[in-house]
Design a protein around this motif. Structure first.
Motif, PDB file in Angstrom:
ATOM      1  N   GLU A   1      37.384  38.747  31.473  1.00 37.79           N
ATOM      2  CA  GLU A   1      37.650  40.188  31.462  1.00 37.79           C
ATOM      3  C   GLU A   1      37.477  40.766  30.054  1.00 37.79           C
ATOM      4  O   GLU A   1      36.912  41.857  29.875  1.00 37.79           O
ATOM      5  CB  GLU A   1      39.069  40.472  31.978  1.00 37.79           C
TER       6      GLU A   1
ATOM      7  N   LEU B   1      35.093  32.181  47.153  1.00 36.77           N
ATOM      8  CA  LEU B   1      35.809  33.404  46.793  1.00 36.77           C
ATOM      9  C   LEU B   1      34.937  34.166  45.803  1.00 36.77           C
ATOM     10  O   LEU B   1      34.537  33.612  44.771  1.00 36.77           O
ATOM     11  CB  LEU B   1      37.161  33.074  46.166  1.00 36.77           C
TER      12      LEU B   1
ATOM     13  N   GLU C   1      34.493  37.658  43.431  1.00 35.86           N
ATOM     14  CA  GLU C   1      35.182  38.789  42.823  1.00 35.86           C
ATOM     15  C   GLU C   1      34.207  39.537  41.911  1.00 35.86           C
ATOM     16  O   GLU C   1      33.479  38.921  41.139  1.00 35.86           O
ATOM     17  CB  GLU C   1      36.373  38.316  41.986  1.00 35.86           C
ATOM     18  N   SER C   2      34.231  40.839  41.999  1.00 35.82           N
ATOM     19  CA  SER C   2      33.398  41.655  41.110  1.00 35.82           C
ATOM     20  C   SER C   2      34.204  42.038  39.875  1.00 35.82           C
ATOM     21  O   SER C   2      35.327  42.544  39.977  1.00 35.82           O
ATOM     22  CB  SER C   2      32.938  42.928  41.836  1.00 35.82           C
TER      23      SER C   2
ATOM     24  N   TRP D   1      30.116  38.942  37.950  1.00 30.65           N
ATOM     25  CA  TRP D   1      30.789  38.446  39.155  1.00 30.65           C
ATOM     26  C   TRP D   1      31.455  37.108  38.855  1.00 30.65           C
ATOM     27  O   TRP D   1      30.987  36.346  37.996  1.00 30.65           O
ATOM     28  CB  TRP D   1      29.789  38.255  40.292  1.00 30.65           C
ATOM     29  N   ARG D   2      32.545  36.872  39.567  1.00 29.87           N
ATOM     30  CA  ARG D   2      33.213  35.573  39.477  1.00 29.87           C
ATOM     31  C   ARG D   2      33.164  34.914  40.863  1.00 29.87           C
ATOM     32  O   ARG D   2      33.613  35.503  41.842  1.00 29.87           O
ATOM     33  CB  ARG D   2      34.652  35.728  39.024  1.00 29.87           C
TER      34      ARG D   2
ATOM     35  N   HIS E   1      29.783  38.003  51.247  1.00 32.26           N
ATOM     36  CA  HIS E   1      30.749  38.707  50.395  1.00 32.26           C
ATOM     37  C   HIS E   1      30.037  39.736  49.509  1.00 32.26           C
ATOM     38  O   HIS E   1      30.512  40.035  48.402  1.00 32.26           O
ATOM     39  CB  HIS E   1      31.511  37.700  49.532  1.00 32.26           C
TER      40      HIS E   1
END
Length: 647
Positions: free
Chosen positions: A484, A550, A552-553, A559-560, A583
């Protein structure tokens, strides 16, 4: 590889699974009658006793009650209840016993160390089982009189014995080389024949025993445990030592739990109680009854049970059964290796899937050839099954004892058993196994040291690898930057953007990979779309596709992706990327650039690991398979960036 959760098990009938389980689960314990009583009474055995009426009754009683207490009650009634999402075995039990405990917990550390040592000992057992099983079966050529009989002249008899033994060794070596040489083909095709052949083997065991049992029914008194107890109490040192040979009857018992994932607990229990146990009991009773009337046959009671016309078919069937037992153990060693690699206790090595549809069908070249060389060396050095029996049993007994200890912790955490209940049950099994272990340790200098040394070496390697990986992560976390924070920083000062997608592999979710920081430092550019990928191995054998990925944006094209696998599954990065489409992240592995960090380990005087272990870890790191190959990333799409790490 089929990516379903538990493929195939629910589609097969119970009877089909029972037959299939015979060849895989019971091969080792099913071939024990060939050499167990032989080692107890044969004059050629280094640890034997006279074949008197009382001794035979006592030993057969001990064999029967070892099967009842350790196999029937311990494994089939209790241990098989410790089901780790369908899988069994010492590493699965370790994961269950440690479940819910924090990484810093001392109890967890003890459980993990016990589990790893148990797994290491199974590797030591793995180099002995094929050697002693096949060798004992081929010795049937001599024991059954198929190679003639020794001449009356002492000098000629010695020469005949020497040449005969080397002929048996050569045949055994040839069979083992052939067995290990075809492993790359996989066992999916031939596996369907294992069950029927092993079923015929168990029927033959019963058929051999019944006629002798009918002629000597007094051996049935062996079902009274008093005879076994009386033998131990009055036999002195000689009676105690013979426990090491009696234990040969239950070697292979650990396979009942280790192979649970292939067939399920119910088919294993049915196969044992309906065919395997009755056949074993009838054969041991038959051998005992025969020896009571003809003690001079103690040099080879198993093959002497058969009439002369059946000697050759029996040797051929015994050889087939021992090859199947060896195959089952080799396959189990592959599975154990895969689990250890996935859990982070062994370096990555080449693992090939030999079937697109059959779960667990893998081939590990390095393990295969190491096992073959070790087995051949044992046959050439020890030359007879009696000599090998001295090395057999120590590692198995230790593993069984470790299973008992781990079961105690699992019962307390899984089923909330009281301390009194868990301790009472595990103490009963533990005392029996301690007695067997003590007797086996008396054979330490006769060869029993071998599996222990192999186990200790592998245990050191596994603990060193796990500790080294932890230290490397800790060193890298010291200067880590969160993903992050990186995204926020790049938003303020945007570097040059180049088209395409880049995947950066990271071992710690949320941490910016060092490879990305090096790339930015050297190229001052970043791809249009960046994916941070972390692969996590759970403390369970199989993670279903529904929980595999999984996504995540993180914004701004970042992206993760977290991929989750069980310790019986090998990661497949291209397949994982295809699953990301569900996704809202579509990635084509063939047009994506993968950035991998490669740590160059430098042993140092820093605290955390002894220098010699640091050197062992550095060597293992250099020998480990390339991450790109192990994760099945397309060749030519990988860029590796190195970093020196002191540990």
């Amino acid at each position: 590889m089929n990516d379903s959760d538990k493929p195939g098990l629910h589609k097969l009938s119970t009877s089909t699974l029972v037959i299939a389980a015979l060849g895989v689960v019971f091969g080792d314990i099913g071939t024990s009658p060939i050499y167990t009583l032989k080692e107890c009474f044969s004059p050629h055995s280094p640890h034997h006793i006279a074949a008197t009426h009382a001794h035979i009754l006592g030993v057969v009683s001990l064999v029967l009650w070892a099967l009842i207490l350790l196999v029937c009650i311990k494994y089939l009634v209790f241990v098989l209840r410790a089901d780790n999402k369908g899988e069994g075995g010492v590493l699965s039990l370790m994961a269950l016993a440690a479940h819910g405990l924090s990484e810093a917990s001392k109890r967890r550390a003890v459980i993990v160390l016990l589990g790893l040592f148990g797994a290491a000992l199974l590797f030591g057992d793995g180099i002995i089982t094929p050697a002693i099983s096949v060798l004992s079966a081929v010795e049937g050529l001599k024991d059954g009189g198929l190679l003639g009989h020794a001449p009356a002249d002492l000098h000629a008899a010695t020469a005949w014995e020497h040449h005969t033994q080397w002929l048996i060794v050569i045949i055994t070596v040839g069979i083992l080389i052939g067995l290990f040489s075809v492993q790359f083909l996989g066992t999916a095709r031939v596996g369907r024949f294992f069950g029927p052949i092993t079923a015929l083997w168990f029927v033959s065991l019963a058929a051999l025993g019944v006629p002798h049992l009918l002629r000597g029914p007094e051996i049935l008194a062996a079902f009274n445990p008093w005879h076994g107890w009386h033998f131990l109490m009055t036999g002195g040192h000689e009676g105690f030592v013979i426990l090491g040979s009696v234990f040969l009857a239950v070697t292979g018992g650990e396979a009942l739990y280790a192979d649970m994932g292939h067939f399920g607990a119910s088919p294993i229990r049915r196969a044992w109680f309906t065919l395997v146990l009755p056949a074993l009991a009838l054969n041991y009773l038959g051998q005992g009854a025969m020896l009571m009337h003809e003690p001079e046959l103690a040099h080879a009671p198993f093959f002497q049970m058969a009439p002369s016309w059946a000697a050759l078919p029996l040797v051929l069937l015994a050889t087939a059964a021992t090859v199947i037992a060896s195959q089952a153990l080799i396959t189990g060693t592959y599975s154990l290796t895969l689990s250890a690699v996935q859990l982070g206790y062994l370096p990555r090595i080449s693992i090939r899937h030999t079937s697109e549809h059959a779960r667990g069908q893998i081939y590990i070249p390095l393990v295969n050839w190491l096992l073959m060389v070790a087995c051949l060396a044992l046959v050439l050095v020890f030359r007879t099954s009696s000599n090998l029996a001295a090395a057999y049993g120590v590692a198995v007994t230790m593993t069984m004892l470790i299973t008992t200890i781990l079961f105690y912790f699992a019962a307390r955490s899984l089923w909330q058993w009281s301390i009194a209940k868990a301790l009472l049950l595990c103490s009963l099994f533990g005392l029996i196994e301690l007695a067997f272990l003590s007797a086996n340790l008396l054979k330490f200098f006769d060869g029993g040291w071998l599996p222990i040394v192999v186990g200790i070496i592998l245990f050191l390697l596994m603990t060193t690898w796990a500790t080294g990986r932890r230290l490397v992560r800790a060193r890298m976390d010291e200067s880590a930057l969160s993903q992050e924070m990186l995204v926020t920083s790049l938003m303020r000062r945007q570097p040059i953007t180049v088209p395409g997608t880049a995947v950066f592999m990271t071992s710690t979710s949320g941490r910016t990979p060092v490879a990305l920081l090096h790339s930015l430092k050297h190229y001052h550019a970043i791809h249009q779309r960046v994916i941070f990928m972390t692969l996590v191995v759970e403390d369970e054998p199989w993670v279903p596709p529904s929980r595999r990925v999984l996504v995540e944006s993180l914004g701004e094209g970042f992206w993760r992706v977290t991929g989750r696998y069980g310790f019986m599954q090998k990661p497949d990065v291209p397949r994982l990327l295809r699953q990301c489409a569900a996704h809202h992240l579509e990635v084509a592995a063939e047009t994506t650039t993968f950035f991998l960090g490669r740590e160059i380990i430098l042993p140092s005087s820093k605290p955390g690991m002894a220098r010699w272990r640091g050197k062992m870890f550095a060597l293992a790191s250099r020998l480990a398979e390339q991450p790109a190959t192990y994760f099945q990333i397309p060749v030519g799409r990988v860029i590796e960036l190195g970093q020196q790490v002191e540990i």
